[in-house]
Design an enzyme around this catalytic site. Structure first.
Site, PDB file in Angstrom:
ATOM      1  N   PRO A   2       0.824  -1.212   0.000  1.00 41.11           N
ATOM      2  CA  PRO A   2       0.000   0.000   0.000  1.00 41.11           C
ATOM      3  C   PRO A   2       0.858   1.263   0.000  1.00 41.11           C
ATOM      4  O   PRO A   2       1.879   1.338   0.680  1.00 41.11           O
ATOM      5  CB  PRO A   2      -0.785  -0.129   1.309  1.00 41.11           C
ATOM      6  CG  PRO A   2      -0.823  -1.590   1.585  1.00 41.11           C
ATOM      7  CD  PRO A   2       0.490  -2.122   1.086  1.00 41.11           C
ATOM      8  N   GLU A   3       0.424   2.243  -0.798  1.00 45.80           N
ATOM      9  CA  GLU A   3       1.122   3.515  -0.875  1.00 45.80           C
ATOM     10  C   GLU A   3       0.200   4.592  -0.302  1.00 45.80           C
ATOM     11  O   GLU A   3      -0.806   4.279   0.341  1.00 45.80           O
ATOM     12  CB  GLU A   3       1.538   3.775  -2.325  1.00 45.80           C
ATOM     13  CG  GLU A   3       2.437   2.664  -2.884  1.00 45.80           C
ATOM     14  CD  GLU A   3       2.788   2.831  -4.358  1.00 45.80           C
ATOM     15  OE1 GLU A   3       2.831   3.968  -4.836  1.00 45.80           O
ATOM     16  OE2 GLU A   3       3.023   1.803  -5.026  1.00 45.80           O
ATOM     17  N   ARG A 118       0.502 -11.959   5.150  1.00 44.98           N
ATOM     18  CA  ARG A 118       1.929 -12.269   5.055  1.00 44.98           C
ATOM     19  C   ARG A 118       2.728 -11.820   6.277  1.00 44.98           C
ATOM     20  O   ARG A 118       3.921 -12.068   6.372  1.00 44.98           O
ATOM     21  CB  ARG A 118       2.495 -11.628   3.776  1.00 44.98           C
ATOM     22  CG  ARG A 118       1.756 -12.094   2.511  1.00 44.98           C
ATOM     23  CD  ARG A 118       2.328 -11.493   1.255  1.00 44.98           C
ATOM     24  NE  ARG A 118       3.656 -11.997   0.974  1.00 44.98           N
ATOM     25  CZ  ARG A 118       4.372 -11.642  -0.096  1.00 44.98           C
ATOM     26  NH1 ARG A 118       3.855 -10.789  -0.972  1.00 44.98           N
ATOM     27  NH2 ARG A 118       5.566 -12.124  -0.287  1.00 44.98           N
ATOM     28  N   ARG A 166      20.872  15.688  -5.719  1.00 41.21           N
ATOM     29  CA  ARG A 166      21.215  14.300  -5.420  1.00 41.21           C
ATOM     30  C   ARG A 166      21.911  13.634  -6.605  1.00 41.21           C
ATOM     31  O   ARG A 166      21.549  13.860  -7.761  1.00 41.21           O
ATOM     32  CB  ARG A 166      19.965  13.506  -5.042  1.00 41.21           C
ATOM     33  CG  ARG A 166      19.307  14.064  -3.789  1.00 41.21           C
ATOM     34  CD  ARG A 166      18.539  13.026  -3.049  1.00 41.21           C
ATOM     35  NE  ARG A 166      18.175  13.541  -1.731  1.00 41.21           N
ATOM     36  CZ  ARG A 166      17.675  12.799  -0.762  1.00 41.21           C
ATOM     37  NH1 ARG A 166      17.494  11.515  -0.954  1.00 41.21           N
ATOM     38  NH2 ARG A 166      17.381  13.337   0.406  1.00 41.21           N
TER      39      ARG A 166
END
Length: 292
Positions: A2-3, A118, A166
């Site tokens: 899930p995001e 899980r 970055r």
């Protein structure tokens, strides 16, 4: 996993049911779901029983419910298959790992089942600590997580500057939860496709206009996913009422390998990336030299 949209749907679904409720009983059916709690099952149950709950909060993929009489919260991490299901008392679900019995002043008794097939998810009681940029208190387990793009206090200028400084590639940056939170593999692929940026584009070569476009597309993708209840491919992600999200039907890149790219008609490709996959159009999304 899930995001942001999926976790936000769960938070919004929990809010009217748990805000103002009191925990009357706690049953830990599998201690593996307390891996992030500092103490045994008896400690978790003892500290939570009798406590009042405030409005659920979220940052990125982390969800927590503040408790009313101390700077503590119940932190919920869904992992890959965790579900928080609202049930009437006495209702059981297969693979329930933790069960909370609540008494709400308006809704009466109800049950919260934390279900996890899980067992990668967890619940924990954690202390709340102040943030650096506001008076907000967040769990210590979440303190390293950056704000997400739909957070009202998200700093666009800081994000653009940190992104371009970055020495990495753009999808790796989007998945870095210390830079921007809530974006996982699905919504990274969808946002990069919408912005026409290759997943392996160096961040240092990303122009400011392109960076702004990407952030706008991230927000647009997340907003559409929220409207459709998140993305469900199976029963591992469900909302608090046990229903699936429908954004899987709106995906344009993720999981669409072999299908035509809507703008150009060429097939979407899937390439191996960080032990998972990246889905993109090789024609619309090319690695650009200089400032892309």
């Amino acid at each position: 996993m899930p995001e942001l949209p999926e976790v936000e749907v769960v938070r919004a679904g929990l809010a009217p049911a748990v805000t103002g409720a009191r925990v009357t009983a706690v049953s830990v059916l599998d201690e593996r779901s307390l891996r992030r709690h500092d103490g045994p099952a008896e400690d978790f149950a003892g500290r939570l029983t009798g406590r009042g709950m405030l409005a659920p909060r979220r940052r990125g993929k982390f969800l927590w419910i503040p408790l009313d009489d101390a700077d503590e919260a119940v932190v919920v991490h869904l992992g890959m298959s965790g579900q928080v299901l609202l049930r009437t008392p006495g209702t059981d679900d297969a693979r329930t790992r933790i069960r909370l019995e609540l008494e709400h002043p308006g809704h009466g008794p109800l049950r919260v089942n934390f279900v996890d097939q899980r067992i990668f998810g967890s619940m924990a009681i954690d202390r709340l600590v102040p943030t650096a940029d506001s008076d907000e208190l967040i769990p210590s387990q979440v303190a390293h997580i950056a704000r997400d793009p739909i957070d009202p206090l998200f700093d666009d200028a800081r994000f653009h500057a940190r992104l371009r400084s970055r020495q990495t590639t753009i999808k790796r940056a989007l998945l870095d939860q210390t830079l921007v939170s809530g974006i996982g593999n699905i919504y990274a692929d969808e946002s990069l496709w919408a912005a026409r940026i290759h997943y392996d584009q160096p961040t240092a070569a990303l122009s400011l206009p392109k960076s702004k476009l990407l952030l706008a597309e991230v927000r647009a993708v997340l907003a559409r996913a929220l409207e459709e209840g998140g993305t469900s491919f199976d029963t591992q992600y469900l909302n608090v009422n046990g229903q699936s999200g429908y954004f899987a039907h709106s995906l344009r890149a993720y999981g669409q390998q072999g299908k035509p790219c809507p703008p150009c008609g060429r097939p979407i490709v899937r390439e191996q990336f960080m032990n998972r996959g990246s889905h993109f159009c090789p024609y619309c999304q090319r690695v650009r030299g200089g400032a892309a």
